[in-house]
Design an enzyme around this catalytic site. Structure first.
Site, mmCIF file in Angstrom:
data_model
loop_
_atom_site.group_PDB
_atom_site.id
_atom_site.type_symbol
_atom_site.label_atom_id
_atom_site.label_comp_id
_atom_site.label_asym_id
_atom_site.label_seq_id
_atom_site.Cartn_x
_atom_site.Cartn_y
_atom_site.Cartn_z
ATOM 1 N N THR A 63 -6.094 1.379 -1.867
ATOM 2 C CA THR A 63 -5.060 0.283 -1.318
ATOM 3 C C THR A 63 -5.866 -0.941 -0.737
ATOM 4 O O THR A 63 -7.144 -0.827 -0.871
ATOM 5 C CB THR A 63 -4.390 0.925 -0.214
ATOM 6 O OG1 THR A 63 -5.154 1.251 0.920
ATOM 7 C CG2 THR A 63 -3.486 2.105 -0.392
ATOM 8 N N GLY A 117 0.885 -1.277 -0.130
ATOM 9 C CA GLY A 117 0.127 -0.082 -0.108
ATOM 10 C C GLY A 117 0.649 1.331 -0.066
ATOM 11 O O GLY A 117 1.936 1.405 -0.811
ATOM 12 N N TYR A 119 -10.895 3.929 14.420
ATOM 13 C CA TYR A 119 -9.931 4.689 13.504
ATOM 14 C C TYR A 119 -9.776 6.085 13.737
ATOM 15 O O TYR A 119 -8.851 6.722 13.521
ATOM 16 C CB TYR A 119 -10.337 4.103 12.036
ATOM 17 C CG TYR A 119 -9.279 4.379 11.135
ATOM 18 C CD1 TYR A 119 -8.146 3.706 11.084
ATOM 19 C CD2 TYR A 119 -9.432 5.373 10.182
ATOM 20 C CE1 TYR A 119 -7.162 4.040 10.045
ATOM 21 C CE2 TYR A 119 -8.733 5.676 8.926
ATOM 22 C CZ TYR A 119 -7.649 4.949 9.076
ATOM 23 O OH TYR A 119 -6.702 5.141 8.098
ATOM 24 N N LYS A 143 -6.575 8.054 14.585
ATOM 25 C CA LYS A 143 -6.125 9.181 13.507
ATOM 26 C C LYS A 143 -6.291 10.608 14.352
ATOM 27 O O LYS A 143 -5.518 11.516 13.878
ATOM 28 C CB LYS A 143 -6.711 9.035 12.181
ATOM 29 C CG LYS A 143 -6.362 7.467 11.583
ATOM 30 C CD LYS A 143 -4.798 7.532 11.583
ATOM 31 C CE LYS A 143 -4.698 6.219 10.741
ATOM 32 N NZ LYS A 143 -3.024 6.122 10.450
ATOM 33 N N ASN A 173 3.930 5.124 9.067
ATOM 34 C CA ASN A 173 2.765 4.297 8.402
ATOM 35 C C ASN A 173 2.085 3.302 8.772
ATOM 36 O O ASN A 173 0.791 3.239 8.261
ATOM 37 C CB ASN A 173 3.313 4.236 6.943
ATOM 38 C CG ASN A 173 2.383 3.589 5.921
ATOM 39 O OD1 ASN A 173 1.503 4.398 5.429
ATOM 40 N ND2 ASN A 173 2.694 2.266 5.527
ATOM 41 N N ILE A 220 -8.053 6.152 -0.822
ATOM 42 C CA ILE A 220 -6.732 5.689 -1.431
ATOM 43 C C ILE A 220 -6.949 4.398 -1.750
ATOM 44 O O ILE A 220 -7.459 3.369 -1.162
ATOM 45 C CB ILE A 220 -5.445 6.241 -0.989
ATOM 46 C CG1 ILE A 220 -5.428 7.419 -0.296
ATOM 47 C CG2 ILE A 220 -4.426 5.676 -1.825
ATOM 48 C CD1 ILE A 220 -5.400 8.504 -1.343
ATOM 49 N N ASP A 273 7.090 -5.306 14.645
ATOM 50 C CA ASP A 273 5.684 -5.129 15.249
ATOM 51 C C ASP A 273 5.826 -3.763 16.047
ATOM 52 O O ASP A 273 6.683 -3.547 16.845
ATOM 53 C CB ASP A 273 5.245 -6.049 16.445
ATOM 54 C CG ASP A 273 4.112 -5.846 17.013
ATOM 55 O OD1 ASP A 273 3.442 -4.711 16.798
ATOM 56 O OD2 ASP A 273 3.697 -6.753 17.599
#
Length: 258
Positions: A192, A18, A155, A159, A91, A190, A64
């Site tokens: 991915t 990705g 999420y 974020k 990332n 995106i 990890d």
């Protein structure tokens, strides 16, 4: 003209596919020695081998990002091998679907450990080795750290945390006089595997609603490609962005203009 990252050493987490893989390739094209890390060691090795096959310089690390001791080991190993670390791209991330009523505490904690704690530990480790020689830390957040989405509350939370944490770390580095810039990138939708798989895991009616909404609400008319984000990372990694820190680079086809 010299390559834009000539002589720089870069570590990219979640680099096995990705956005991470695209960024690793882009950095190598511009002269960086790239360390590709991923919890899937085979995937990291595959990306590194591809870069080397194209004439670039790359190495793989199995990592990890929730393992605190491993962060120090990976970063110290890079410094020992190459003499420094100039760019870190935090990332690695996951997106587990499930609205606030459906989400489990286990999934919530997994999301925060990877998306949040991993970024914290990576940033801390990078500052330790960059504070004398300088560097750029790039934290991959998301437009979901700026706006809400009903089906990914964990999420959103993670974020949003990356967004504000980035500003805190940038202010700290500036206050201490460290020659380190810390910025965040906020990708939109995106194309991915993570985005496609996340949408595929949703109910059929939700998938249809998202597909219709994306076509209607992305002003540029389609999802972006990993290269779009890789180019944003390249800008922040290069000296061209020397006067940016604590900033948010939104790359979303205009989605958040609404």
């Amino acid at each position: 003209m010299s390559p834009r990252l000539d002589g720089k050493i870069a570590l990219i987490t979640g680099g096995g596919g990705g956005l991470g893989a695209a960024t690793a390739h882009r950095f190598a094209e511009e002269g960086a020695t790239v360390f590709v890390s991923d919890v899937d060691g085979d995937a990291a090795r595959g990306v590194a081998a591809s870069i080397v096959g194209l004439g670039g310089s790359a190495h793989a690390r199995t990592q990890d990002v929730t393992d605190e001791k491993l962060w120090d080991s990976v970063v110290d190993g890079i410094v020992a091998e190459c003499g420094g670390l100039h760019v870190l791209v935090n990332n690695a991330g996951v997106a587990i679907t499930g609205n606030v009523e459906e989400a489990s505490l286990a999934d919530w904690r997994t999301t925060q450990a990877i998306n949040g704690e991993g970024v914290f530990m990576g940033t801390r480790a990078a500052i330790r080795v960059m504070k004398n020689c300088g560097g750029s830390i790039i934290n991959i957040s998301s437009i979901e750290g700026i706006i809400g989405e009903a089906n990914v509350p964990a999420y959103n939370y993670s974020k949003g945390g990356v967004r504000i944490f980035t500003k805190s770390a940038a202010l700290h580095c500036a206050a201490e006089g460290y020659p380190i810039r810390v910025n965040s990138i906020h990708p939109g939708y995106i194309s991915t595997a993570m985005v496609k798989d996340g949408i595929a895991a949703m109910a059929a009616d939700v998938q249809a609603e998202i597909a219709e909404r994306l076509q209607r609400e992305i002003p540029l008319g389609s999802m972006g490609e990993p290269l779009d984000i890789a180019n944003g990372c390249l800008f922040l990694a290069s000296d061209e962005s020397r006067y940016m820190t604590g900033a948010e680079l939104v790359i979303d086809g205009g989605y958040t203009c609404h």
